[in-house]
Design an enzyme around this catalytic site. Sequence first.
Site, mmCIF file in Angstrom:
data_model
loop_
_atom_site.group_PDB
_atom_site.id
_atom_site.type_symbol
_atom_site.label_atom_id
_atom_site.label_comp_id
_atom_site.label_asym_id
_atom_site.label_seq_id
_atom_site.Cartn_x
_atom_site.Cartn_y
_atom_site.Cartn_z
ATOM 1 N N ASP A 5 2.300 -5.656 7.566
ATOM 2 C CA ASP A 5 1.093 -4.831 7.585
ATOM 3 C C ASP A 5 -0.083 -5.798 7.450
ATOM 4 O O ASP A 5 -0.180 -6.541 6.469
ATOM 5 C CB ASP A 5 1.149 -3.830 6.419
ATOM 6 C CG ASP A 5 -0.066 -2.915 6.367
ATOM 7 O OD1 ASP A 5 -1.151 -3.331 6.816
ATOM 8 O OD2 ASP A 5 0.063 -1.800 5.828
ATOM 9 N N PHE A 63 0.860 -1.182 0.000
ATOM 10 C CA PHE A 63 0.000 0.000 0.000
ATOM 11 C C PHE A 63 0.900 1.238 0.000
ATOM 12 O O PHE A 63 1.877 1.304 0.752
ATOM 13 C CB PHE A 63 -0.869 -0.025 1.252
ATOM 14 C CG PHE A 63 -2.011 0.948 1.220
ATOM 15 C CD1 PHE A 63 -3.181 0.636 0.548
ATOM 16 C CD2 PHE A 63 -1.916 2.176 1.856
ATOM 17 C CE1 PHE A 63 -4.241 1.531 0.523
ATOM 18 C CE2 PHE A 63 -2.974 3.076 1.827
ATOM 19 C CZ PHE A 63 -4.139 2.747 1.156
ATOM 20 N N ARG A 79 -12.980 -4.218 -7.050
ATOM 21 C CA ARG A 79 -12.597 -4.985 -5.863
ATOM 22 C C ARG A 79 -13.819 -5.269 -4.991
ATOM 23 O O ARG A 79 -14.637 -4.375 -4.751
ATOM 24 C CB ARG A 79 -11.574 -4.134 -5.105
ATOM 25 C CG ARG A 79 -10.895 -4.796 -3.959
ATOM 26 C CD ARG A 79 -9.820 -3.896 -3.419
ATOM 27 N NE ARG A 79 -10.396 -2.765 -2.684
ATOM 28 C CZ ARG A 79 -9.798 -2.160 -1.658
ATOM 29 N NH1 ARG A 79 -8.592 -2.549 -1.267
ATOM 30 N NH2 ARG A 79 -10.360 -1.144 -1.048
ATOM 31 N N TYR A 128 -10.524 -0.280 11.187
ATOM 32 C CA TYR A 128 -11.782 0.184 10.571
ATOM 33 C C TYR A 128 -12.178 -0.658 9.362
ATOM 34 O O TYR A 128 -13.221 -0.425 8.775
ATOM 35 C CB TYR A 128 -11.685 1.673 10.180
ATOM 36 C CG TYR A 128 -10.464 2.018 9.350
ATOM 37 C CD1 TYR A 128 -10.443 1.743 7.993
ATOM 38 C CD2 TYR A 128 -9.342 2.593 9.925
ATOM 39 C CE1 TYR A 128 -9.324 2.040 7.224
ATOM 40 C CE2 TYR A 128 -8.220 2.887 9.181
ATOM 41 C CZ TYR A 128 -8.207 2.608 7.830
ATOM 42 O OH TYR A 128 -7.100 2.894 7.076
ATOM 43 N N LYS A 129 -11.331 -1.628 8.984
ATOM 44 C CA LYS A 129 -11.679 -2.516 7.866
ATOM 45 C C LYS A 129 -12.417 -3.734 8.432
ATOM 46 O O LYS A 129 -13.564 -3.614 8.838
ATOM 47 C CB LYS A 129 -10.419 -2.874 7.087
ATOM 48 C CG LYS A 129 -9.863 -1.646 6.346
ATOM 49 C CD LYS A 129 -8.504 -1.858 5.711
ATOM 50 C CE LYS A 129 -8.065 -0.553 5.017
ATOM 51 N NZ LYS A 129 -6.649 -0.522 4.685
HETATM 52 C C1 PLP Z 1 -5.950 0.750 4.475
HETATM 53 C C2 PLP Z 1 -4.486 0.545 4.494
HETATM 54 C C3 PLP Z 1 -3.629 1.467 5.105
HETATM 55 C C4 PLP Z 1 -4.175 2.765 5.635
HETATM 56 O O1 PLP Z 1 -3.381 3.408 6.556
HETATM 57 P P1 PLP Z 1 -4.034 4.564 7.454
HETATM 58 O O2 PLP Z 1 -2.906 5.183 8.150
HETATM 59 O O3 PLP Z 1 -5.027 3.902 8.362
HETATM 60 O O4 PLP Z 1 -4.749 5.512 6.543
HETATM 61 C C5 PLP Z 1 -2.289 1.146 5.200
HETATM 62 N N1 PLP Z 1 -1.808 -0.008 4.672
HETATM 63 C C6 PLP Z 1 -2.613 -0.881 4.036
HETATM 64 C C7 PLP Z 1 -2.054 -2.135 3.463
HETATM 65 C C8 PLP Z 1 -3.963 -0.622 3.907
HETATM 66 O O5 PLP Z 1 -4.741 -1.452 3.232
#
Ligand code: PLP
Length: 397
Positions: free
Chosen positions: A184, A113, A356, A209-210
Amino acid sequence: MSDFSRTRALFHLPEGVIYLDGNSLGPLPHGALERLNATARDEWGEMLITGWNRAGWMSMPRRIGDRIGALIGAPEKSVSVGDTLSIKMYQALASALDLNPGRRIVLSDTGNFPTDLYMAQGLIRTIGAGHELLTVAPEDVMDRISDQVAVVMLTEVDYRTGRRHDMKEIIRLAHENGALVIWDLAHSAGAIEVDLAGLDVDFAAGCTYKYLNSGPGGPAFIYVAPRLQGKAIPALSGWLGHARPFDFEQQYNPADGVERMRVGTPAILQMAALDAALDVWDGVDMAEIERQSAKLTSLFIEEVEKGCPELELVTPREPKHRGSQVSFRFENGYAAIQALIARGVIGDFRAPDIMRFGFAPLYVTESDTRQAAAHLVEIIREQLWDREEFKTRAAVT
Ligand SMILES: *Cc1c(COP(=O)(O)O)cnc(C)c1O
């Protein structure tokens, strides 16, 4: 036969909506709404500042950390909750680089990400010691692990394709080569089985939050292996990670254990929502979740491919090689997703051309899965996406 009707009833699911985007933002648990109300009214409203002690606000990051730990194979006192995932990745990487001082390479992959890569770039600039972020194709990661690598930093489940890394093998290789590993778990925690202690993970972080349904902007979590906790020095050395915050000393002195990863004042309302959202998991077996997820994602792939054989599946076909999502490549994917949303089927789009769909067994049923596939097939076969209103891009896709 798995029965998730009990957990499904614990969520507020809007009438007429099939929700396949819990991998971006989980839906609202009824209990979270009640808890938010109660925390605001009875704690903030009535207790005011005394809530920090009387309502146990100050210990929430640790207490809730243990609850998340139970879902990801982490022992007690190894997970702390707070801040955002971006910040937790920064902290994990800073500590890991500090623990491996002789090496300069951070190995990651192009499926990671972007925020993880950006945080690494920013940290490397700040350290100013000539570290290099090496970003290779996901399938090349194992080949590039060497005794030059300080830290391997990866997202287990690719946010676009759903491809899952072989955590066990990567960790084995990294450790054999003297590298530390950071995972992660944004698309793993609450989606698939994770065994942080069993796999001897060094650091991990994730968002809530996911798949953990804490609400927009809910706090993140960080895991530090017990064997590293006393040695990991936080780069963001905030007062609540201090051994004695209320002594207000001039000099930073890290707290024992994972508590040192705390930074500043926790967001209590979001913590309260998360705590209540975690009640949904009581009595839920992650192995069962993973089995049901494999079933739903396989069913969706099968039904969509039956109707639209020309669509390109970018998610691995083998269930154990994917997370809890299915992605198809389609050049008009953005418009197709908008057309689906107009019918009450919510998925999302990731540039440049990926549609997705997330499948959270807690509240997504087989019937939802079949109906969503049928809508998608119809939209694509009859080109129902081909309307101006579906092609205008919003700020958040
Ligand atoms: C959703 C997501 C994030 C988001 O990071 P935030 O700091 O919460 O905005 C980071 N890494 C991955 C792999 C994600 O899917």
